[in-house]
Enzyme design. Structure first.
Site, PDB file in Angstrom:
ATOM      1  N   LEU A 241       6.942   0.810  71.190  1.00 51.06           N
ATOM      2  CA  LEU A 241       7.160   1.175  72.405  1.00 51.06           C
ATOM      3  C   LEU A 241       8.223   0.846  72.980  1.00 51.06           C
ATOM      4  O   LEU A 241       8.724  -0.183  73.783  1.00 51.06           O
ATOM      5  CB  LEU A 241       5.904   0.287  73.383  1.00 51.06           C
ATOM      6  N   HIS A 242       9.329   1.853  72.764  1.00 53.78           N
ATOM      7  CA  HIS A 242      10.785   1.697  73.255  1.00 53.78           C
ATOM      8  C   HIS A 242      10.968   1.328  74.574  1.00 53.78           C
ATOM      9  O   HIS A 242      11.406   0.386  74.921  1.00 53.78           O
ATOM     10  CB  HIS A 242      11.671   2.853  72.741  1.00 53.78           C
ATOM     11  N   ASP A 243      10.592   2.362  75.447  1.00 53.22           N
ATOM     12  CA  ASP A 243      11.071   2.171  76.681  1.00 53.22           C
ATOM     13  C   ASP A 243      10.373   1.239  77.713  1.00 53.22           C
ATOM     14  O   ASP A 243      11.024   0.388  78.446  1.00 53.22           O
ATOM     15  CB  ASP A 243      10.870   3.373  77.455  1.00 53.22           C
TER      16      ASP A 243
END
Ligand code: BDR
Ligand code: CA
Length: 313
Positions: A241-243
């Site tokens: 879940l980068h962002d």
């Protein structure tokens, strides 16, 4: 008082989750506007997707501005192979009805940053840095007025995810990233080195689905889609879940660890275009322009996400 943020985004399932996390925390974060950029999918889709996410959260009142439809110099790069043809595959959203503001996203950034008190606005960038770079070029006077830019961008130890050397958001417009990194604005960077630690495992998605509200169902659906790429490609137990880490940092900085170091971006090499060079060991005396986050409490991150999503419709 809640901290004022503008989200600049290219949704993207993980962008959508980041937006929902921010919108679920009005006591801490005041999302005063959303600016959209071309990235994961072309601009027409990222704009539509951002509208869908705002409506899902019941926040069609937030002004949404379309920004740049292509990078500053190079041809557009997209990531349908990760996010699906719509960018938000995995959940069936209704067609959005909320308006797109007539003002271009770059001009909106300049106007707000000029109008609001200096040091009051934080920019959260979840996609290529085209809009922010162009705003800084068109109106350099805004640079000292920005409180901070918190960006999902770059990688050092995890190398690349769109080329062997480069992370997607930087590769998609490395010239823009270069402008922003040299701007003198305080920057906190969430690189792949950190985001690869927060995987959407099955038990974590089950907990989110079990919330039982619209947002939880949408997030579980979208992430069940986007994890298929990461399972097949990397053999991971879920999608990074980068962002959402950008927003989680603002909500719970005690869960993160990093160093303030120099970071530059490669714009000339055909082989390593878009690679970030993070001086983790402080080999140089170059200015320390970035707070580079590398560690995160992944369990704490998912607890925070689940608790916050439960507050949405
Ligand atoms: C970044 O690229 C996009 O695909 C994601 O939305 C994230 O912003 C990760 O490299
Ligand atoms: Ca993104």
């Amino acid at each position: 008082m809640a901290r004022k943020i503008i989200i600049d985004t290219d949704p993207g399932q993980d962008d959508a989750v980041a937006m929902l996390l921010a919108l679920a925390a009005p006591d801490v974060l005041d999302v005063i506007g959303v600016v959209v950029v071309a990235g994961n999918v072309p601009l027409a889709r990222t704009v539509g997707n951002a509208r869908k996410v705002l409506e899902l959260a019941g926040r069609a009142d937030i002004p949404l501005h379309a920004g740049c439809s292509r990078p500053t110099r190079r041809a557009p790069v997209t990531a349908e192979h990760v996010h699906g043809p719509t960018g938000l595959d995995g959940h069936a959203f209704p067609e959005p009805t909320m308006p797109v503001q007539p003002q271009h996203g770059v001009d909106y950034l300049i106007e707000v940053l000029t109008r609001e008190p200096a040091g009051s606005i934080t920019l959260c960038t979840l996609g290529p840095l085209t809009n922010v770079a162009l705003a800084l070029v068109k109106a350099p006077s805004i640079a000292p007025r920005i409180r901070e830019i918190v960006m999902m961008a770059g990688a050092e130890f995890e190398v690349g995810n769109i080329t062997p050397a480069a992370e997607f958001n930087v590769y998609a417009d490395a010239e823009a990233a270069d402008v922003v990194l040299r701007s003198g604005v305080p920057i906190t960077m969430i690189p792949l080195d950190l985001s690869h630690q927060v995987l959407s495992t099955r038990d974590r998605l089950d907990r989110i689905a079990a919330i039982g509200n619209r947002a939880g169902g949408a997030v579980a659906g979208m992430l069940s889609f986007s994890e298929t790429f990461d399972r097949q490609k990397y053999g991971w137990n879920g999608a990074p879940l980068h962002d959402p880490c950008v927003i989680a940092w603002l909500l719970a900085p005690e869960m993160f660890g990093g160093r303030t170091i120099n970071v530059r971006v490669e714009t000339a090499s055909a082989l390593t275009y878009g690679a970030t060079v993070a001086d983790w060991w402080q080999i140089t005396d170059l200015p320390r322009n970035v707070h580079y986050l590398r560690d995160v409490d992944a369990a704490g991150f998912y607890d925070l996400l689940t608790q916050r999503l439960a507050r949405l419709p």
